[in-house]
Scaffold this active site. Sequence first.
Site, PDB file in Angstrom:
ATOM      1  N   ARG A 310       0.834  -1.289   0.089  1.00 33.22           N
ATOM      2  CA  ARG A 310       0.045   0.003   0.025  1.00 33.22           C
ATOM      3  C   ARG A 310       0.929   1.268  -0.033  1.00 33.22           C
ATOM      4  NH1 ARG A 310      -5.519   1.630   0.665  1.00 33.22           N
ATOM      5  NH2 ARG A 310      -6.324  -0.452   0.919  1.00 33.22           N
ATOM      6  N   GLU A 713      -9.907   5.901   7.192  1.00 36.07           N
ATOM      7  CA  GLU A 713      -8.280   6.036   7.301  1.00 36.07           C
ATOM      8  C   GLU A 713      -7.886   7.408   6.649  1.00 36.07           C
ATOM      9  OE1 GLU A 713      -7.961   2.037   5.770  1.00 36.07           O
ATOM     10  OE2 GLU A 713      -5.997   2.081   6.911  1.00 36.07           O
TER      11      GLU A 713
HETATM   12  N1  MTE Z   1     -12.126   5.363  14.524  1.00 32.33           N
HETATM   13  C1  MTE Z   1     -12.127   5.139  15.895  1.00 32.33           C
HETATM   14  N2  MTE Z   1     -12.828   5.823  16.781  1.00 32.33           N
HETATM   15  N3  MTE Z   1     -11.240   3.874  16.490  1.00 32.33           N
HETATM   16  C2  MTE Z   1     -10.659   3.215  15.835  1.00 32.33           C
HETATM   17  O1  MTE Z   1      -9.940   2.282  16.055  1.00 32.33           O
HETATM   18  N4  MTE Z   1      -9.973   2.775  13.453  1.00 32.33           N
HETATM   19  C3  MTE Z   1      -9.576   3.328  12.197  1.00 32.33           C
HETATM   20  C4  MTE Z   1     -10.888   3.855  11.437  1.00 32.33           C
HETATM   21  N5  MTE Z   1     -11.459   4.813  12.386  1.00 32.33           N
HETATM   22  C5  MTE Z   1     -10.452   3.626  14.120  1.00 32.33           C
HETATM   23  C6  MTE Z   1     -11.470   4.659  13.704  1.00 32.33           C
HETATM   24  C7  MTE Z   1      -9.131   2.379  11.072  1.00 32.33           C
HETATM   25  S1  MTE Z   1      -7.340   1.997  11.155  1.00 32.33           S
HETATM   26  C8  MTE Z   1      -9.917   1.834  10.139  1.00 32.33           C
HETATM   27  S2  MTE Z   1      -9.534   0.709   9.014  1.00 32.33           S
HETATM   28  C9  MTE Z   1     -11.415   2.079  10.153  1.00 32.33           C
HETATM   29  O2  MTE Z   1     -11.959   2.990  11.024  1.00 32.33           O
HETATM   30  C10 MTE Z   1     -12.227   0.740  10.320  1.00 32.33           C
HETATM   31  O3  MTE Z   1     -13.700   1.104  10.462  1.00 32.33           O
HETATM   32  P1  MTE Z   1     -14.432   1.143   9.007  1.00 32.33           P
HETATM   33  O4  MTE Z   1     -13.759   0.365   8.082  1.00 32.33           O
HETATM   34  O5  MTE Z   1     -15.887   0.823   9.485  1.00 32.33           O
HETATM   35  O6  MTE Z   1     -14.444   2.770   8.848  1.00 32.33           O
HETATM   36  N1  HPA Z   2      -5.779  -2.514   4.458  1.00 35.97           N
HETATM   37  C1  HPA Z   2      -5.855  -2.924   5.605  1.00 35.97           C
HETATM   38  N2  HPA Z   2      -5.744  -4.031   6.232  1.00 35.97           N
HETATM   39  C2  HPA Z   2      -5.491  -5.072   5.359  1.00 35.97           C
HETATM   40  C3  HPA Z   2      -5.248  -4.824   4.133  1.00 35.97           C
HETATM   41  C4  HPA Z   2      -5.340  -3.394   3.431  1.00 35.97           C
HETATM   42  O1  HPA Z   2      -5.189  -3.176   2.352  1.00 35.97           O
HETATM   43  N3  HPA Z   2      -4.725  -5.767   3.550  1.00 35.97           N
HETATM   44  C5  HPA Z   2      -4.904  -6.549   4.609  1.00 35.97           C
HETATM   45  N4  HPA Z   2      -5.303  -6.311   5.543  1.00 35.97           N
HETATM   46 MO1  MOS Z   3      -7.244  -0.019   9.671  1.00 33.01          MO
HETATM   47  S1  MOS Z   3      -5.336   0.229   9.691  1.00 33.01           S
HETATM   48  O1  MOS Z   3      -7.151  -0.851   8.027  1.00 33.01           O
HETATM   49  O2  MOS Z   3      -7.336  -1.308  10.684  1.00 33.01           O
END
Ligand code: MTE
Ligand code: HPA
Ligand code: MOS
Length: 757
Positions: A310, A713
Site C-alpha cells: 500500500r 483512514e
Molecule cells: N475510529 C475510531 N474511533 N477508532 C478506531 O479504532 N480505526 C480506524 C478507523 N477509525 C478506528 C477509527 C481504522 S484503522 C480503520 S481501518 C477504520 O476505522 C475501520 O472501520 P471502518 O472500515 O468501519 O471505517
Molecule cells: N488494508 C488494511 N488491512 C489489510 C489490508 C489493507 O489493504 N490488507 C490486509 N489487511
Molecule cells: Mo485499519 S489500519 O485498515 O485497521
Amino acid sequence: MPSGTSQSHDSAPLHVSGRAQYCDDIALPANALHAAFGLSRVAHGRVTSLDLAAVMESPGVAAIALPADIPGENNYGGAVHDDPIFADGLVQYAGQPLFAVAATSMRAARRAAQRAKIVIEPLPAILDIRAALAAESFVLPSHTMRRGDPRARLREAPRRLTTTVVIGGQDHFYLEGHIAVAVPQEDGAMLVHSSTQHPTEVQNIVAHALKEPANRIVVQCRRMGGGFGGKESQAALIAAAAAVLARKSGRPVKLRLDRDADMLMTGKRHDFIADCEAGFDDDGRLLALSVMLASRCGYSADLSGPVNDRAMFHVDNAYFLENVEITSHRCKTHTVSNTAFRGFGGPQGMMVIEALLDDIARTLGRDPLDIRRINLYGLGERNVTHYGQIVKGNLLPGIVDKLEHSSDYRRRREAVSRWNAAHPIIKRGLALTPVKFGISFTSTLFNQAGALLQVYTDGTVLLNHGGTEMGQGLHVKVAQVVATELGLPLSAIRITATDTSKVPNTSATAASSGSDLNGKAAQAAAVTIRQRLVDLACDTYGVAPRDVRFADGQVQIGEERQPFAALARAAHEARVPLSATGFYRTPDINWNKQTQSGVPFYYFAYGAAVAEVAVDTLTGESQLLRVDILHDVGRSLNPAIDLGQIEGGFLQGVGWLTSEELYWDGAGELRTHAPSTYKIPTARDWPAAARVELLPAAPNAVDSIYRSKAVGEPPLMLALSVFHAIRDACAACGPRGCLPHLPSPATPETVLRLIDA
Ligand code: MTE
Ligand code: HPA
Ligand code: MOS
C-alpha cells in the site's frame, strides 16, 4: 430516512456514562483466573535457562503456559507462520513473550511473571532500517514497481534533485489495551471474548493453537476501545495465550495487558526511509522519479507485505507519475513486529512525494501549492496511476480549487510572508496538501462480507454482521441501512456483538471498508426479508409489488396501511421465514500480485487540508493555529459520524507527524512505553480555528452503499498539511530557497536541530 442523516453513535450514552461493556467489564465466573506474560528484555538471543520455580510458587498462581503446553501450533501469524505465541529458545525482540502465568488476580499474575529467572545469551541484533539494508535482512522479498523509463528520463531531465525522507512510526495508543477472555465450554470447546478487529482470524489461530476444529471455537467482540489497525492481527496473540492457559487450567482466563506491556509487546506503524531522485522541468512538473522505500517490519512478516504494497501504491498520492520506479524493501529487524495502523503504509508512501514536491517548489522559488497543482492527476488525461488503474471520478482539482478559495490561501500566504519578515523569533508556515486514498483491501479475496438479520413478530430487528465496532460508528451506519430498507425507525434495529458463530469466515474490519462491505451485506439480507413480506402482502391483498411500501414503521399495501409488526406477525402465521443472511463481494476489482497488474481499488476517497502553524525558533515548539479541511465521503451515510472520523483521523495524523516519538535504545529496548514518555495529542492540541467540511453533493461514482465513501483512514493523511506547514516555517528561518529537510515526527527537538543547522 435514517440513512444519510446525522445519528449519534449507538453506544454514545453508554460511552459517556461508563456503562458500555468492554472485554474487561464482562462478569467472570467465580473460578476465573487472570494472566500475565513474561517478556524477554533482550532483543536477540538464545534462551539458555528459563527457571520458573519462583513463578509457580508465587501466591495465587494456578498455571503456567510454555511452548510445550500448546496442544497445536505455536504460532499466531495469520499469513506467514513466523510468529510464535511464546518464544521457543530463540528471542527476536525485547518485549517478546516467553511464557504466560495465570493466577487468582491480575496483580498476583503480574507479580509472579516478574519472578522468572531468565538467562539469554545475546546474539548480534539488527535494530534499524539502515542496518537491515546493509545486512540484506528482510522478512519478505523486495518488490519493484516500474512505469515508463525512469532511468533515461532522469538522465535527460533539465533539473534533478535527490533527497532522503525519514518517516517515524507510531503506537496505536487505543484507550483500551489488548485483552481477551477465554471461557472453556462443557464439551471442551472454547468461547473467546476478544478485543479484535478480526474475530475470524482469532478463531482460526485459537483453533490451531488448541488443535481443535474451527466449529469448536467461538469468538465474540461487542466493541473495542479503539483498534486503529493494532487489533487486526495481533489480538490473536493475546487470545491464543489466554486460550492455552484456559485449556491447561480448565478455568476461564482473562489476559489484559497493562500499557507498558502493550507498548513493548505489540507492533506499531512502520517507520520508513526513502532515498529518492526526482527529475523535473523548469515549471516544476515531475518527469521521472526513482524511490528506494524501506520499512522496519520487525522480526516477523505479520501484515508487512500488504502494508508495504500500500505504501508503494500511494507514493503517487494525488499526482501523475509518468516515469517512475519504486523498490520496496521489507526490513527484518530485532524489534517488535510492526503492523497495520490507520492508513496502512499509505501515509508513509504519501510523505515521500509530498516532501519531493515541496523540495522542487523551494528549489524553483515557487509556492509549493503551485507545484502540487500542476502535478495533480488530470481529468481525462494524465490520469493513469503508476500501477495502471485509471483515476475515475477524480475530484482533486475541484477540491483543491474550492479549498484554496474558502481558506483564503493566497491572501494568507502573503500575510505569512509579511509576518515572517517582521518577526525573527516566531515564524509562521502555511501548507495545502491533498489526499487520494485507494479503497479496498489490496488482496482481492478480503473484499467480502456477510450479515445475519432476524425479524421478530413484534416487528423488532436483530442485526449481526461481520464488522467490528471500534468507535468508528460502523454499527450505527449498518443499522441505518437496515432501517432504511425496512422503513423502520433506527430504534427498531438492535445491534449485537460480532460473533463468529453467527456470521462465519469474515474479513478484518480494516482498510476503511467496514461500512462499504457490511452495509451492502446487511442491505442484501434486509432486501431478502422485505421481498418475502412484499410477496406475502401481494398474495394476501391482491396488489402489485409496486403498491407495497415500507416507511415510518408502517407498511402501505394498496389502500391498506398497517404497522410493520402486523405484517411480520402475519408472515410468521403464514410460515414465511423472518431471518435471512446477506452477502456482498466488491465488484470490478482484481489485483494480480505476481504480474502486478489489474485494478486494486474499487474507488478513491479524496480530500485536502490547509494548515497554518507558528513555530517558536528558540524552543522548536510548534502550534497549529488554523486548519481548513474539505473531505470527500461521497453521499454520507451519517454526516455527524463522518465529521468525527475526519477530525479524529486528522488529529491522530498530527500526533504521528509532530509529537509521537518512539525511541529504542542501543540495546533494542523501547524506552517510550507509557504516556509519560510518549505524547499523543490531547483536546488542547485541537486548533482554535478549525473549519471541517464534507464535500457537498458528491455521490460516489461507483455503486457503493447508497453512493457513500469510506472515511476511516483517509482523513489521517490530511495531517501532512501540518507537517508541511512546519517545514514552511522552518524554511523561513534559512536563506531563500533552502530545503528544510525535516524528519518526522517534527518534535520540538527535531525542529530546533533543523533550525540551528
Ligand atoms: N475510529 C475510531 N474511533 N477508532 C478506531 O479504532 N480505526 C480506524 C478507523 N477509525 C478506528 C477509527 C481504522 S484503522 C480503520 S481501518 C477504520 O476505522 C475501520 O472501520 P471502518 O472500515 O468501519 O471505517
Ligand atoms: N488494508 C488494511 N488491512 C489489510 C489490508 C489493507 O489493504 N490488507 C490486509 N489487511
Ligand atoms: Mo485499519 S489500519 O485498515 O485497521
